[in-house]
Design a protein around this motif. Structure first.
Motif, PDB file in Angstrom:
ATOM      1  N   TYR A   1       1.503  10.416 -11.324  1.00 44.53           N
ATOM      2  CA  TYR A   1       1.521   9.049 -10.804  1.00 44.53           C
ATOM      3  C   TYR A   1       2.092   8.116 -11.858  1.00 44.53           C
ATOM      4  O   TYR A   1       1.793   8.244 -13.048  1.00 44.53           O
ATOM      5  CB  TYR A   1       0.092   8.603 -10.454  1.00 44.53           C
ATOM      6  CG  TYR A   1      -0.048   7.125 -10.158  1.00 44.53           C
ATOM      7  CD1 TYR A   1       0.517   6.561  -9.021  1.00 44.53           C
ATOM      8  CD2 TYR A   1      -0.757   6.290 -11.021  1.00 44.53           C
ATOM      9  CE1 TYR A   1       0.387   5.205  -8.751  1.00 44.53           C
ATOM     10  CE2 TYR A   1      -0.904   4.943 -10.759  1.00 44.53           C
ATOM     11  CZ  TYR A   1      -0.333   4.405  -9.618  1.00 44.53           C
ATOM     12  OH  TYR A   1      -0.467   3.062  -9.360  1.00 44.53           O
TER      13      TYR A   1
ATOM     14  N   ASP B   1      -2.126   5.118  -5.986  1.00 45.40           N
ATOM     15  CA  ASP B   1      -2.207   6.552  -6.234  1.00 45.40           C
ATOM     16  C   ASP B   1      -3.187   7.184  -5.244  1.00 45.40           C
ATOM     17  O   ASP B   1      -4.079   6.520  -4.732  1.00 45.40           O
ATOM     18  CB  ASP B   1      -2.696   6.762  -7.672  1.00 45.40           C
ATOM     19  CG  ASP B   1      -2.726   8.210  -8.120  1.00 45.40           C
ATOM     20  OD1 ASP B   1      -2.031   9.041  -7.494  1.00 45.40           O
ATOM     21  OD2 ASP B   1      -3.420   8.499  -9.108  1.00 45.40           O
TER      22      ASP B   1
ATOM     23  N   THR C   1       3.282  10.328  -6.875  1.00 42.30           N
ATOM     24  CA  THR C   1       2.962   9.003  -6.360  1.00 42.30           C
ATOM     25  C   THR C   1       3.434   7.968  -7.373  1.00 42.30           C
ATOM     26  O   THR C   1       3.614   8.262  -8.551  1.00 42.30           O
ATOM     27  CB  THR C   1       1.452   8.859  -6.093  1.00 42.30           C
ATOM     28  OG1 THR C   1       0.731   9.207  -7.279  1.00 42.30           O
ATOM     29  CG2 THR C   1       1.008   9.754  -4.956  1.00 42.30           C
TER      30      THR C   1
END
Length: 366
Positions: free
Chosen positions: A174, A162, A157
């Motif tokens: 992330y 996130d 992500t």
């Protein structure tokens, strides 16, 4: 390097980056609680350090000579154009090393978790080394991310939203804003101090379910709750559009002639709110705080219509997203040469820093 259709970016830092027109296509993590703020107050290092355009690759040696990535995000919007600048610069630096980084960077015109699911499923069938997603809705998108991982795809992500392990998501890593709650709290605290701890305020959130918008709104609500003489009298979701923010603000002002402030949780709504306040002749009477680097919003900040903006380092988000994607593609896990969460900064900019931000980002000189 980009495979999708090309169009010109807004004139964001072109002089600093010498960027050619890019192909582009979308801010923002499950609800969190209070923690130490990561926002940087405007000061000697404020505007000049808010966006770091002098980034260089970290020295990691890629194991392949070519990578193919797919990134999808919430919606076509200038905020994500700025992220793309960092992506393109990182890819260019890899190219200078003899490593080709190809990527698609695509999003819908308006936010849709269902559209995001469709894009992820389509990408899964095309053999990308890494799939990256800026999560539109944690509850909807998390099962899709986990399913892709179960099928052997590498998923990360990025940006400002996130879907974390605390949300049940098993994404690998992330890159982006890890402190949206704190950003909302910091901006609201600044507003409360500006208003002397008293008055009615309204809240413009953004997209329902978008983690960053919801987190910022949660931070705002909890700070307002600490002031017994302050009250949030209106809350609306403008879906990250200037037009809806403008219409909602007009309604706020009509229903609450004594409205003292407006808290804005994305990049679009400070613009819409400021337009409505100026149209009503209430600049200086209704204080506005909000997010990010829109050129019109920075102009309102310079002119005193907006009181404070939290500017995220979108360039670094894009730059670091590419670096982390390369390592994920090479099979490295978080902790080996990159963290599970790469944290990017937010800098709160006040009126005295607005002209500098306009000069740094847009070449605008008074």
């Amino acid at each position: 390097m980009l495979k999708n259709a090309k169009r010109n970016l807004r004139a964001l830092a072109l002089a600093a980056l010498c960027v050619c027109p890019l192909g582009l296509g979308g801010c923002e993590a499950g609800l969190s609680g209070p923690s130490d703020s990561s926002a940087v107050q405007s000061g000697p290092e404020g505007p000049e350090g808010a966006v770091r355009f002098d980034r260089s690759l970290d020295g990691y040696g890629p194991r392949k000579t070519e990578y193919d990535f797919y990134f999808t995000y919430k919606m076509v919007h200038p905020w994500w154009d700025a992220v793309a600048l960092g992506m393109e610069d990182a890819a260019r630096q890899y190219e200078e090393m003899g490593v080709s980084v190809n990527y698609e960077y695509l999003a819908p015109v308006s936010v849709s978790a269902q559209d995001q699911l469709r894009r992820l499923r389509e990408a899964a069938g095309r053999g990308f080394d890494v799939i990256g997603v800026d999560v539109a809705d944690v509850g909807t998108v998390t099962p899709a991310i986990n399913a892709l991982l179960d099928e052997g795809h590498k998923v990360m992500t990025f940006s400002s939203s996130d879907a974390s392990k605390e949300n049940g998501c098993r994404r690998i890593a992330y890159v982006g804003n890890t402190h949206n709650y704190e950003d909302g709290a910091d901006l609201t605290r600044a507003l409360c101090e500006k208003l002397g701890g008293t008055g009615k305020v309204a809240l413009l959130v953004g997209t329902p379910g978008a983690p960053c918008h919801e987190d910022r709104a949660l931070g705002a609500r909890r700070v307002i709750g600490q002031y017994p003489d302050m009250e949030i009298v209106e809350t609306e979701y403008d879906r990250d559009t200037v037009e809806l923010a403008y219409e909602y603000t007009k309604e706020f002002l009509a229903r609450h002639p004594d409205l003292a402030g407006i808290i804005c949780c994305n990049m679009s709504n400070p613009v819409g709110a400021a337009r409505a306040v100026v149209e009503a002749g209430l600049q200086g009477q209704v204080a506005i705080v909000g997010m990010d680097h829109d050129q019109e919003a920075l102009g309102y900040l310079r002119d005193g219509v907006i009181y404070a903006l939290g500017v995220q380092d979108c360039y670094s988000i894009g730059f670091d997203t590419i670096q982390v994607a390369v390592k994920i593609a090479d099979g490295l896990l978080p902790g080996e040469s990159y963290p599970e969460k790469t944290e990017e900064i937010t800098t709160i900019i006040y009126q005295d820093g607005a002209a500098a931000m306009l000069r740094i980002l847009y070449g605008e000189i008074d």
